[in-house]
Design an enzyme around this catalytic site. Sequence first.
Site, PDB file in Angstrom:
ATOM      1  N   SER A 125       1.024  -1.283  -0.076  1.00  0.00           N
ATOM      2  CA  SER A 125       0.031  -0.207   0.372  1.00  0.00           C
ATOM      3  C   SER A 125       0.699   1.434  -0.276  1.00  0.00           C
ATOM      4  CB  SER A 125      -0.252  -0.206   1.706  1.00  0.00           C
ATOM      5  OG  SER A 125      -0.345   0.019   2.079  1.00  0.00           O
TER       6      SER A 125
ATOM      7  N   HIS B  52      -5.752  -3.930  -1.354  1.00  0.00           N
ATOM      8  CA  HIS B  52      -5.191  -2.425  -2.626  1.00  0.00           C
ATOM      9  C   HIS B  52      -5.254  -3.232  -3.798  1.00  0.00           C
ATOM     10  CE1 HIS B  52      -4.248   0.785  -0.546  1.00  0.00           C
ATOM     11  NE2 HIS B  52      -4.049  -0.179   1.116  1.00  0.00           N
TER      12      HIS B  52
ATOM     13  N   LYS C 221     -12.203   0.042   0.569  1.00  0.00           N
ATOM     14  CA  LYS C 221     -12.066   0.859  -0.458  1.00  0.00           C
ATOM     15  C   LYS C 221     -12.650   0.544  -1.946  1.00  0.00           C
ATOM     16  CE  LYS C 221      -7.135   0.568   1.737  1.00  0.00           C
ATOM     17  NZ  LYS C 221      -7.808  -0.602   3.167  1.00  0.00           N
TER      18      LYS C 221
END
Length: 420
Positions: free
Chosen positions: A207, A235, A266
């Site tokens: 990340s 991610h 996310k």
Amino acid sequence: MLGRALSAARSPGWSRIPSRARAALAQLHSVLEAELQQIHGAGTWKGERVITSKQGARISVEGSAGVILNFCANNYLGLSSHPEVIQSGIQALEQYGAGLSSVRFICGTQNLHKSLEAKIAKFHQREDAILYASCFDANAGIFEVLLTSEDAILSDELNHASIIDGVRLCKANKYRYKHLDLGDLEAKLKEAQKHRMRLIVTDGVFSMDGDVAPLKEICDLSDKYNALVFIDECHATGFIGPNGRGTDELLGVMDRVHIINSTLGKALGGAAGGYTTGPKALVALLRQRSRPYLFSNSLPPPVVNCASKALDLLMDNNTIAESMTSKTKRFRSQMMAAGFTIGGMDHPICPVMLGDARLASSMAEDMLKRGIYVIGFSFPVVPKDKARIRVQISAAHSDEDIDQCVKAFVEVGRKHGVIS
């Protein structure tokens, strides 16, 4: 700052606190104040800006006039404020309420939870899945359940803090290999052959740097040394790989990675929640013994429904995810042409490497004055002397947004002497 808190504590109620307790409290404040001053002095203080709008490519920020372009969110697919996602959350709120007031095994499981778990497993092409309040909880809850003192865990040295904390909780023999270093990983695997099971643990995408784990080679080593492979896909889920399945899809090893942890907070709606997906027997054991699962309230129905709709949108049409490639290339190529050093490899995480913490913080403040929301990252979030501004590209950004961000970086970079 903390001194003001101490003065406030010495109000009329202060006299009612026993003298010994007052002395201990005063000592605590003294220690904390010194620690806070040290953080300020090092230039690594992390303030919190207040957003007064929905999350998105364009936001309102308290104290800043006009619309601000947001290049600092994990909202990779722009779904945090997608109208269908929002409406799905509203429907769940009206039908199922705000929350369950309970943990899953007591009276906190709704059909919404079971439906989302099945959808996650289908998305990742795994047998089963289990929901957590966050991926931090998922990482904290898996290793101590899966591994004992007879086993070994081999972890990349730059894995996310939640993985590091989860590894600390388990009793397995711990091996830390150098970042992305396959030679060091193999040496550690040879050393770990004396243990019952071996688990290789890595972020799919790291990340802070945006670099991608070499999963094919890691899987080759896992085959050679009879090890399991675990990846954290926070991610990557939703936008990496041809269909957004993640780094295992990108690198062609979906059938060779054994366990995946990821997030709903996310790309998949941006609200909250995490999960583990993998073998059915593992998920069943986690439901029985994983402490963050057993002792945390169930995910609220609106959060569950928002994530479920985000997955529906992604599985129905992957054009949103596909748009990330060209947008990311546009930003990276322009920034490097301007003279900036950009970390990572072709990922929408684009770290603008600066080194100095104060410089990163000052540049981020100057960027905000130019209508661009970014944040300086410094120790302990990243190693000392590796401060950076982590730019994150979203599918919701237009080409014009990206060009405006680059223009602001060039102006600020010249002002601070980072580029000529």
